[in-house]
Design a protein around this motif. Sequence first.
Motif, PDB file in Angstrom:
ATOM      1  N   GLU A  33       0.891  -1.158  -0.052  1.00 30.06           N
ATOM      2  CA  GLU A  33      -0.015  -0.071  -0.085  1.00 30.06           C
ATOM      3  C   GLU A  33       1.017   1.130  -0.096  1.00 30.06           C
ATOM      4  N   ALA A  34       0.932   1.993  -1.121  1.00 31.28           N
ATOM      5  CA  ALA A  34       1.826   3.009  -1.200  1.00 31.28           C
ATOM      6  C   ALA A  34       1.356   4.276  -0.224  1.00 31.28           C
ATOM      7  N   PRO A  35       2.241   4.791   0.529  1.00 33.49           N
ATOM      8  CA  PRO A  35       1.800   5.801   1.329  1.00 33.49           C
ATOM      9  C   PRO A  35       1.175   7.120   0.554  1.00 33.49           C
ATOM     10  N   GLY A  36       0.014   7.485   1.454  1.00 36.25           N
ATOM     11  CA  GLY A  36      -0.347   8.803   0.619  1.00 36.25           C
ATOM     12  C   GLY A  36       0.246  10.061   1.346  1.00 36.25           C
ATOM     13  N   TYR A  37       0.631  10.880   0.194  1.00 34.81           N
ATOM     14  CA  TYR A  37       1.179  12.200   0.484  1.00 34.81           C
ATOM     15  C   TYR A  37       0.301  13.271   0.205  1.00 34.81           C
ATOM     16  N   GLY A  38      -0.844  13.156  -0.036  1.00 36.29           N
ATOM     17  CA  GLY A  38      -1.621  14.246  -0.568  1.00 36.29           C
ATOM     18  C   GLY A  38      -1.363  15.033  -1.833  1.00 36.29           C
ATOM     19  N   ASN A  39      -1.299  16.377  -2.085  1.00 38.37           N
ATOM     20  CA  ASN A  39      -0.961  17.005  -3.174  1.00 38.37           C
ATOM     21  C   ASN A  39       0.624  17.441  -3.164  1.00 38.37           C
ATOM     22  N   MET A  40       1.055  17.385  -1.981  1.00 35.93           N
ATOM     23  CA  MET A  40       2.357  17.768  -1.749  1.00 35.93           C
ATOM     24  C   MET A  40       3.237  16.817  -0.725  1.00 35.93           C
ATOM     25  N   ARG A  41       4.572  16.630  -1.340  1.00 35.94           N
ATOM     26  CA  ARG A  41       5.399  15.663  -0.280  1.00 35.94           C
ATOM     27  C   ARG A  41       6.505  16.481   0.023  1.00 35.94           C
ATOM     28  N   LEU A  42       6.828  16.254   1.341  1.00 32.50           N
ATOM     29  CA  LEU A  42       8.281  16.975   1.764  1.00 32.50           C
ATOM     30  C   LEU A  42       8.997  15.958   2.304  1.00 32.50           C
ATOM     31  N   SER A  43      10.227  15.867   1.653  1.00 27.86           N
ATOM     32  CA  SER A  43      11.027  14.951   2.420  1.00 27.86           C
ATOM     33  C   SER A  43      12.614  15.521   2.481  1.00 27.86           C
ATOM     34  N   LEU A  44      13.474  14.642   3.294  1.00 28.87           N
ATOM     35  CA  LEU A  44      14.789  15.440   3.607  1.00 28.87           C
ATOM     36  C   LEU A  44      15.840  14.686   2.677  1.00 28.87           C
ATOM     37  N   GLU A  45      16.485  15.341   1.959  1.00 24.06           N
ATOM     38  CA  GLU A  45      17.687  14.668   1.357  1.00 24.06           C
ATOM     39  C   GLU A  45      19.172  14.712   1.969  1.00 24.06           C
ATOM     40  N   THR A  46      19.386  15.997   2.940  1.00 29.72           N
ATOM     41  CA  THR A  46      20.719  15.734   3.758  1.00 29.72           C
ATOM     42  C   THR A  46      20.045  16.534   5.033  1.00 29.72           C
ATOM     43  N   ILE A  47      20.607  15.898   6.226  1.00 33.59           N
ATOM     44  CA  ILE A  47      20.496  16.159   7.649  1.00 33.59           C
ATOM     45  C   ILE A  47      21.598  15.760   8.294  1.00 33.59           C
ATOM     46  N   PRO A  48      22.110  16.377   9.129  1.00 31.88           N
ATOM     47  CA  PRO A  48      23.414  16.005  10.076  1.00 31.88           C
ATOM     48  C   PRO A  48      22.766  15.061  11.100  1.00 31.88           C
ATOM     49  N   ASP A  49      23.618  14.049  11.678  1.00 34.70           N
ATOM     50  CA  ASP A  49      23.341  13.322  12.496  1.00 34.70           C
ATOM     51  C   ASP A  49      23.499  13.757  13.939  1.00 34.70           C
ATOM     52  N   THR A  50      24.173  14.843  14.126  1.00 33.56           N
ATOM     53  CA  THR A  50      24.259  15.614  15.318  1.00 33.56           C
ATOM     54  C   THR A  50      24.626  17.147  14.968  1.00 33.56           C
ATOM     55  N   ALA A  51      24.269  18.062  15.952  1.00 35.95           N
ATOM     56  CA  ALA A  51      24.450  19.301  15.798  1.00 35.95           C
ATOM     57  C   ALA A  51      24.738  20.045  17.210  1.00 35.95           C
ATOM     58  N   VAL A  52      25.617  21.122  16.837  1.00 39.96           N
ATOM     59  CA  VAL A  52      26.100  21.583  18.126  1.00 39.96           C
ATOM     60  C   VAL A  52      25.526  22.783  18.747  1.00 39.96           C
ATOM     61  N   LEU A  53      25.302  22.819  19.978  1.00 46.87           N
ATOM     62  CA  LEU A  53      24.341  23.719  20.726  1.00 46.87           C
ATOM     63  C   LEU A  53      24.751  25.174  20.287  1.00 46.87           C
ATOM     64  N   GLU A  54      23.596  25.977  19.716  1.00 55.50           N
ATOM     65  CA  GLU A  54      23.619  27.470  19.407  1.00 55.50           C
ATOM     66  C   GLU A  54      24.654  27.712  18.277  1.00 55.50           C
ATOM     67  N   GLU A  55      24.792  26.702  17.533  1.00 59.60           N
ATOM     68  CA  GLU A  55      25.657  26.731  16.280  1.00 59.60           C
ATOM     69  C   GLU A  55      24.787  26.219  15.120  1.00 59.60           C
ATOM     70  N   PRO A  56      24.710  26.974  13.943  1.00 58.47           N
ATOM     71  CA  PRO A  56      23.890  26.913  12.815  1.00 58.47           C
ATOM     72  C   PRO A  56      24.398  25.377  12.433  1.00 58.47           C
ATOM     73  N   PHE A  57      23.205  24.852  11.851  1.00 56.42           N
ATOM     74  CA  PHE A  57      23.517  23.646  10.968  1.00 56.42           C
ATOM     75  C   PHE A  57      22.452  23.501   9.910  1.00 56.42           C
ATOM     76  N   TYR A  58      22.503  22.809   8.766  1.00 57.40           N
ATOM     77  CA  TYR A  58      21.860  23.036   7.568  1.00 57.40           C
ATOM     78  C   TYR A  58      21.227  21.753   7.099  1.00 57.40           C
ATOM     79  N   ILE A  59      20.036  22.012   6.608  1.00 47.98           N
ATOM     80  CA  ILE A  59      19.262  20.826   5.954  1.00 47.98           C
ATOM     81  C   ILE A  59      18.728  21.043   4.630  1.00 47.98           C
ATOM     82  N   ILE A  60      18.835  20.024   3.879  1.00 53.54           N
ATOM     83  CA  ILE A  60      18.223  20.008   2.474  1.00 53.54           C
ATOM     84  C   ILE A  60      16.871  19.457   2.459  1.00 53.54           C
ATOM     85  N   CYS A  61      15.934  20.278   1.932  1.00 52.03           N
ATOM     86  CA  CYS A  61      14.467  19.774   1.901  1.00 52.03           C
ATOM     87  C   CYS A  61      14.319  19.503   0.493  1.00 52.03           C
TER      88      CYS A  61
END
Length: 253
Positions: A136-164
């Motif tokens: 049964e294919a998952p239903g995403y509605g009209n729009m689907r958001l997924s993550l391409e890149t995300i770090p495993d850890t981030a440092v407190l009060e330091e910027p980190f990046y994600i790619i959606c």
Amino acid sequence: MFFRRLCSFLFLPPLNVKTKFYNSDRNDLFLEVQIHNVSSSTVFVQNVSLELSEMYTSVEFNTVNHDGEDECTFGTRTFLQSNEGRQYLYHLWLKQEFSEKASIIRGVTEMGKLNIVWKRNLGEMAMLETIQLKREAPGYGNMRLSLETIPDTAVLEEPFYIICKITNCSNKKMKLFLKMCDTDSTHWCGKSGRHLGKLSPSSSLCFTLTLLSLKLGLQRISGVRITDKFSKKTYGYDNIANVYVIPSVKKKS
């Protein structure tokens, strides 16, 4: 006068097979196969093979490399005693040429089949049991958001990046507008309220976001809001993923 008596016997296979698909946010998924001997006698499992549809390819996690050779995780013992079970795991993903069709796959889809060759006794003919795989294919509605890149850890009060990645699962063109909402544990860096451009049906686009975490430990990423200017509909995405936040380590002078 003679009468011929015909007797019918119900044949019940000795193996109970259950399959389960685990969906992923990307174009891959996992298949778990549970094989259980429900008979009162020992069953010899000769072979378990997976035949997928042309859209998918797979890697099985049922072997380990030992001294350069792949060995079955169950060892050389291929017998299932009465009431004994066994699990097989496969990693499946869409082939590159079919990746663009992932957003339009809906409902129940044929994934292929699972073939199990077994015997009750070593001297008898091998029996083939075929399990048709449906998902049964998952239903995403009209729009689907997924993550391409995300770090495993981030440092407190330091910027980190994600790619959606945004995918238009509808049959209409979209004009997208992005807005980010802060939470008590994470803040979005940069301009909140920007145009992402137009997106045709079954097409995708990627964008990079910058975050700042204010709390230690496992923190949820939430607060993404995307509005389609054509339909005037807003899509909210919370609990997108988790990131583990660690304390900063400053060098001593």
